[in-house]
Design a protein around this motif. Sequence first.
Motif, mmCIF file in Angstrom:
data_model
loop_
_atom_site.group_PDB
_atom_site.id
_atom_site.type_symbol
_atom_site.label_atom_id
_atom_site.label_comp_id
_atom_site.label_asym_id
_atom_site.label_seq_id
_atom_site.Cartn_x
_atom_site.Cartn_y
_atom_site.Cartn_z
ATOM 1 N N ILE A 1 0.845 -1.196 0.000
ATOM 2 C CA ILE A 1 0.000 0.000 0.000
ATOM 3 C C ILE A 1 0.877 1.241 0.000
ATOM 4 C CG2 ILE A 1 -1.673 1.333 1.354
ATOM 5 C CD1 ILE A 1 -2.832 -1.333 2.328
ATOM 6 N N ASP A 2 0.598 2.148 -0.922
ATOM 7 C CA ASP A 2 1.338 3.405 -1.032
ATOM 8 C C ASP A 2 0.870 4.355 0.069
ATOM 9 O OD1 ASP A 2 2.459 5.846 -1.680
ATOM 10 O OD2 ASP A 2 2.020 5.694 -3.819
ATOM 11 N N TYR A 3 1.781 4.667 0.969
ATOM 12 C CA TYR A 3 1.443 5.540 2.104
ATOM 13 C C TYR A 3 0.851 6.869 1.641
ATOM 14 C CZ TYR A 3 2.247 8.965 5.789
ATOM 15 O OH TYR A 3 2.090 9.986 6.692
ATOM 16 N N TRP A 4 1.385 7.440 0.568
ATOM 17 C CA TRP A 4 0.959 8.764 0.131
ATOM 18 C C TRP A 4 -0.424 8.752 -0.516
ATOM 19 C CZ3 TRP A 4 3.585 12.300 2.420
ATOM 20 C CH2 TRP A 4 4.910 12.044 2.763
ATOM 21 N N ARG A 5 -0.905 7.587 -0.906
ATOM 22 C CA ARG A 5 -2.253 7.479 -1.469
ATOM 23 C C ARG A 5 -3.269 6.974 -0.451
ATOM 24 N NH1 ARG A 5 -1.411 4.751 -7.488
ATOM 25 N NH2 ARG A 5 -0.080 6.403 -8.354
ATOM 26 N N ALA A 6 -2.790 6.419 0.634
ATOM 27 C CA ALA A 6 -3.678 5.820 1.624
ATOM 28 C C ALA A 6 -4.333 6.876 2.505
ATOM 29 C CB ALA A 6 -2.891 4.837 2.486
ATOM 30 N N CYS A 7 -5.481 6.509 3.064
ATOM 31 C CA CYS A 7 -6.173 7.392 4.000
ATOM 32 C C CYS A 7 -5.314 7.534 5.258
ATOM 33 C CB CYS A 7 -7.537 6.808 4.367
ATOM 34 S SG CYS A 7 -8.404 7.739 5.661
ATOM 35 N N PRO A 8 -5.026 8.755 5.683
ATOM 36 C CA PRO A 8 -4.180 8.938 6.868
ATOM 37 C C PRO A 8 -4.848 8.534 8.169
ATOM 38 C CG PRO A 8 -5.044 11.042 6.110
ATOM 39 C CD PRO A 8 -5.430 10.021 5.079
ATOM 40 N N ARG A 9 -6.172 8.301 8.117
ATOM 41 C CA ARG A 9 -6.893 7.942 9.345
ATOM 42 C C ARG A 9 -7.139 6.438 9.432
ATOM 43 N NH1 ARG A 9 -10.552 10.326 13.052
ATOM 44 N NH2 ARG A 9 -10.253 9.047 14.913
ATOM 45 N N CYS A 10 -7.804 5.859 8.426
ATOM 46 C CA CYS A 10 -8.167 4.443 8.530
ATOM 47 C C CYS A 10 -7.225 3.532 7.757
ATOM 48 C CB CYS A 10 -9.604 4.218 8.075
ATOM 49 S SG CYS A 10 -9.838 4.236 6.274
ATOM 50 N N GLY A 11 -6.355 4.109 6.905
ATOM 51 C CA GLY A 11 -5.395 3.294 6.179
ATOM 52 C C GLY A 11 -5.895 2.678 4.894
ATOM 53 N N ALA A 12 -7.105 3.019 4.443
ATOM 54 C CA ALA A 12 -7.607 2.489 3.177
ATOM 55 C C ALA A 12 -6.639 2.846 2.050
ATOM 56 C CB ALA A 12 -8.991 3.050 2.876
ATOM 57 N N PRO A 13 -6.352 1.929 1.127
ATOM 58 C CA PRO A 13 -5.284 2.129 0.148
ATOM 59 C C PRO A 13 -5.378 3.373 -0.722
ATOM 60 C CG PRO A 13 -5.921 -0.169 0.214
ATOM 61 C CD PRO A 13 -6.908 0.566 1.062
ATOM 62 N N GLU B 1 -2.279 -4.796 0.242
ATOM 63 C CA GLU B 1 -3.675 -5.038 -0.098
ATOM 64 C C GLU B 1 -3.965 -6.531 -0.026
ATOM 65 O OE1 GLU B 1 -5.181 -3.107 -3.640
ATOM 66 O OE2 GLU B 1 -3.468 -1.736 -3.615
ATOM 67 N N TYR B 2 -5.149 -6.851 0.452
ATOM 68 C CA TYR B 2 -5.521 -8.258 0.595
ATOM 69 C C TYR B 2 -6.014 -8.796 -0.747
ATOM 70 C CZ TYR B 2 -7.425 -12.523 2.616
ATOM 71 O OH TYR B 2 -7.671 -13.834 2.932
ATOM 72 N N GLY B 3 -5.154 -9.597 -1.369
ATOM 73 C CA GLY B 3 -5.493 -10.259 -2.622
ATOM 74 C C GLY B 3 -5.108 -11.719 -2.524
ATOM 75 N N SER B 4 -4.876 -12.344 -3.654
ATOM 76 C CA SER B 4 -4.576 -13.774 -3.665
ATOM 77 C C SER B 4 -3.281 -14.106 -2.925
ATOM 78 C CB SER B 4 -4.512 -14.294 -5.106
ATOM 79 O OG SER B 4 -3.513 -13.595 -5.843
ATOM 80 N N ASP B 5 -2.254 -13.267 -3.104
ATOM 81 C CA ASP B 5 -0.977 -13.543 -2.427
ATOM 82 C C ASP B 5 -1.109 -13.406 -0.921
ATOM 83 O OD1 ASP B 5 0.071 -13.953 -4.901
ATOM 84 O OD2 ASP B 5 1.299 -12.132 -4.955
ATOM 85 N N ALA B 6 -1.749 -12.324 -0.478
ATOM 86 C CA ALA B 6 -1.949 -12.132 0.962
ATOM 87 C C ALA B 6 -2.802 -13.254 1.543
ATOM 88 C CB ALA B 6 -2.602 -10.783 1.225
ATOM 89 N N ALA B 7 -3.812 -13.690 0.789
ATOM 90 C CA ALA B 7 -4.680 -14.772 1.262
ATOM 91 C C ALA B 7 -3.887 -16.058 1.469
ATOM 92 C CB ALA B 7 -5.814 -15.000 0.270
ATOM 93 N N ARG B 8 -2.951 -16.348 0.566
ATOM 94 C CA ARG B 8 -2.120 -17.546 0.713
ATOM 95 C C ARG B 8 -1.236 -17.443 1.954
ATOM 96 N NH1 ARG B 8 -1.536 -16.759 -5.056
ATOM 97 N NH2 ARG B 8 -2.682 -18.373 -6.204
ATOM 98 N N ILE B 9 -0.666 -16.275 2.169
ATOM 99 C CA ILE B 9 0.206 -16.084 3.332
ATOM 100 C C ILE B 9 -0.589 -16.242 4.621
ATOM 101 C CG2 ILE B 9 1.606 -14.406 4.587
ATOM 102 C CD1 ILE B 9 2.387 -13.247 1.824
#
Length: 259
Positions: free
Chosen positions: A58-70, A102-110
């Motif tokens: 997740i790109d910090y500069w694009r993410a919500c500074p409060r809730c962390g949404a990407p 971001e939670y996708g296929s790779d994160a789901a496997r981990i």
Amino acid sequence: MLGHMNRVQTTARASLAATAGLLLARAACETLWPTRCAVCDEPGSVLCERCRRSLPFIDYWRACPRCGAPFGSTLCTECNPVMLGSLGRSSLPYGACRSAIEYGSDAARIVAAYKDRGERRLAESMASIMAPLVPPEWLRRADGDPAVATFVPATRSALGRRGFDHAELLATATAERLGIGVELLLGRPKSLDQRALGRKGRARNMIGRFSPLASARSPSRVLLLDDVCTTGATLADAADALGALGCNEVSCLTFARVW
């Protein structure tokens, strides 16, 4: 004196033999059941460097500074009044939240390999990705004590099924990298497994499910950790309980964020 030296030598030989036996056992296990990457299944490590580099960070500069949404830096679609209303809230009970990928296929496997298949070594890999996200002001201030890490405790049924508390292990590994302590501040919830529920179901399921431990102290600043943030209902309810305990500042950190 001679007898003492003999005992020391015997103990040293026994220790050396035990270490050699452990190394041989590990070598045998690696030969029969080699360590494999949770994402690509290639032998070598629980998360290979190639798969680690290709994770959807997740790109910090694009993410919500409060809730962390990407993608909520300008207008967040997750912590606006409408979405918070669907969780039965008008505001977030914590100061900020950050997630690593971001939670996708790779994160789901981990996450599946870690939680459901018992690959506990992944806690170290996940923690090494999470720890750099924590800003210094979350941990220490000139006029206060260091922050304390805590975690969203697993239900008793999940703990019995897995044999370990995945969030506790992850928090311990992350806190070690951050140089702060870990404390159990919340009691185990009695809620249902969140994975089978939708957004509103998750919110209803988590309302009032966490409570502070009677024996817990009240640290001023707390870093609350979990593996995945889906709707934010779990983190919000846990943060409510920490607020009831008397914690003044709560920040949240997760490995993955559903988007």
